[in-house]
Design a protein around this motif. Structure first.
Motif, PDB file in Angstrom:
ATOM      1  N   GLY A   5       0.706  -1.243   0.079  1.00 15.68           N
ATOM      2  CA  GLY A   5      -0.041  -0.008  -0.034  1.00 15.68           C
ATOM      3  C   GLY A   5       0.820   1.321   0.089  1.00 15.68           C
ATOM      4  N   LEU A   6       2.098   1.298   0.089  1.00 14.00           N
ATOM      5  CA  LEU A   6       2.872   2.502   0.156  1.00 14.00           C
ATOM      6  C   LEU A   6       2.758   3.063  -1.366  1.00 14.00           C
ATOM      7  N   PRO A   7       2.885   4.523  -1.280  1.00 14.85           N
ATOM      8  CA  PRO A   7       2.526   5.102  -2.542  1.00 14.85           C
ATOM      9  C   PRO A   7       3.747   5.154  -3.515  1.00 14.85           C
ATOM     10  N   VAL A   8       5.140   5.055  -2.828  1.00 13.19           N
ATOM     11  CA  VAL A   8       6.111   5.065  -3.591  1.00 13.19           C
ATOM     12  C   VAL A   8       6.319   4.312  -4.561  1.00 13.19           C
ATOM     13  N   ASP A   9       6.542   4.592  -5.906  1.00 12.90           N
ATOM     14  CA  ASP A   9       6.346   4.020  -7.150  1.00 12.90           C
ATOM     15  C   ASP A   9       7.696   3.914  -7.992  1.00 12.90           C
ATOM     16  N   SER A  10       8.476   4.469  -7.597  1.00 13.73           N
ATOM     17  CA  SER A  10       9.706   4.641  -8.815  1.00 13.73           C
ATOM     18  C   SER A  10      11.020   4.490  -7.910  1.00 13.73           C
ATOM     19  N   ILE A  11      12.024   4.194  -8.900  1.00 18.56           N
ATOM     20  CA  ILE A  11      13.124   4.102  -8.476  1.00 18.56           C
ATOM     21  C   ILE A  11      14.177   4.597  -9.507  1.00 18.56           C
ATOM     22  N   THR A  12      15.109   5.605  -9.182  1.00 14.15           N
ATOM     23  CA  THR A  12      16.162   6.027 -10.167  1.00 14.15           C
ATOM     24  C   THR A  12      17.436   5.683  -9.724  1.00 14.15           C
ATOM     25  N   ASP A  13      18.244   5.007 -10.787  1.00  9.11           N
ATOM     26  CA  ASP A  13      19.629   4.672 -10.622  1.00  9.11           C
ATOM     27  C   ASP A  13      20.560   5.939 -10.756  1.00  9.11           C
ATOM     28  N   ILE A  14      21.736   5.787  -9.915  1.00  6.32           N
ATOM     29  CA  ILE A  14      22.762   6.760 -10.175  1.00  6.32           C
ATOM     30  C   ILE A  14      24.135   6.592 -11.193  1.00  6.32           C
TER      31      ILE A  14
END
Length: 325
Positions: free
Chosen positions: A271-280
């Motif tokens: 249920g957490l709204p965090v939906d993206s990941i960005t690499d470095i």
């Protein structure tokens, strides 16, 4: 007093009660505000995708009154034994570290940095000199310390991780900090979708050894070998590492953040709204919009994928707890 005035007095009384109750509610809400100081010790498996910041987003999304303060001590490719030799234990015990201890660490690193084969000593020396310069202002008492493994946990009870994790844990527990063993699984992540089910034998053996270590130390863990296995079994269409880079990809990073959330709060990330990941790290070190495989540097997960990843992380964490207990 007029009739209208007599009617107005009860209204003022009710209004004053409302204001009083609201003020008390706001005060109680302020009292419930919590800060969590969390130290991450690791290498690129913590640095990639700014993992600590992703965990912060999840932690604060799931706990609106929480301020999550992450601090990272990272040396690329290093294990806990290397961190110990580079003085990372000083960061664990910042609340009680003496200036004499820090001066001794700096002197040791000055000597080590003269060895051309010790390519991490110079970076550590710079870090510790800065700590010595700003000594009192950096004092922190940790609520949680996260200890990342990296190929140093492959030999079970005889592994370097099993040897050095207890040293860091003892320092953390001296200040009543909780500890999470962040178990990485670089040797079992798939770069391409799986066409046949993964072999669980080696993974379950390693997960059992991490569980035994966690029980011995009375700590918990983010058991990423188990999480990876369950993801490969239930979602073989997903990949967990890059093709052109041996590191965890955005999917595995998201799973890791979800599992750390579960370990931090003993609660499901579902249920957490965090939906993206960005690499470095980006394509050919030139195109900042593309990752090492030439795909978008940011992965935004569909509702279905996000739901599955959150569920798999929680399921795996619960499975790990049964192994540990």
């Amino acid at each position: 007093m007029s009739y209208r005035s007599r009617r107005f007095v009860p209204f003022l009384f009710v209004l004053s009660l409302f204001i009083f109750n609201e003020t008390n509610s706001l005060s109680r809400a302020a009292d419930k505000k919590e800060t969590l100081n969390v130290l991450f010790i690791g290498n690129s498996y913590t640095a990639r995708h700014k993992l600590a910041q992703v965990v912060k987003k999840m932690a604060e999304a799931g706990n609106p009154s929480l301020t999550f303060n992450p601090t990272t001590v990272i040396y690329g490719g290093r294990r806990l034994v290397d961190h110990w030799n580079l003085g990372s234990q000083n960061y664990v015990k910042l609340h009680a570290l003496t200036r004499a201890e820090q001066e001794q660490t700096v002197a040791s690193l000055e000597k080590a940095s003269k060895d051309p084969k010790n390519r991490y000593a110079k970076g550590a020396l710079s870090r510790h000199r800065k700590l010595l310069k700003d000594f009192e202002s950096q004092r922190t008492k940790w609520d949680v310390v996260i200890l990342q493994s990296y190929r140093d946990d492959l030999n079970g009870k005889e592994s370097l991780y099993a040897e050095y994790a207890p040293r860091f844990v003892a320092l953390a527990k001296a200040q009543n900090a909780r500890v999470i063993l962040y178990e990485t699984t670089p040797t079992t992540q798939n770069a391409k979708p799986l066409k046949t089910p993964p072999n669980p034998k080696a993974v379950l053996k390693k997960a059992g050894e991490i569980a035994a270590l966690a029980k011995q130390l009375d700590v918990t863990a983010a058991p990423m070998s188990l999480v990876g296995l369950n993801c490969q079994t239930e979602r073989p269409d997903l990949t967990l590492r890059f093709v052109n880079d041996a590191h965890l990809n955005q999917t595995m990073a998201y799973l890791t953040a979800c599992t750390l959330y579960a370990a931090l709060f003993d609660r499901s990330p579902e249920g957490l709204p965090v939906d993206s990941i960005t690499d470095i790290r980006f394509l050919d070190n030139k195109d900042r919009t593309k990752d090492r495989d030439g795909k978008p540097i940011t992965t935004t997960f569909s509702k279905t994928d996000r739901t599955d990843l959150q569920r798999i992380a929680w399921k795996s964490y619960q499975q790990f707890k049964k192994l540990r207990d």
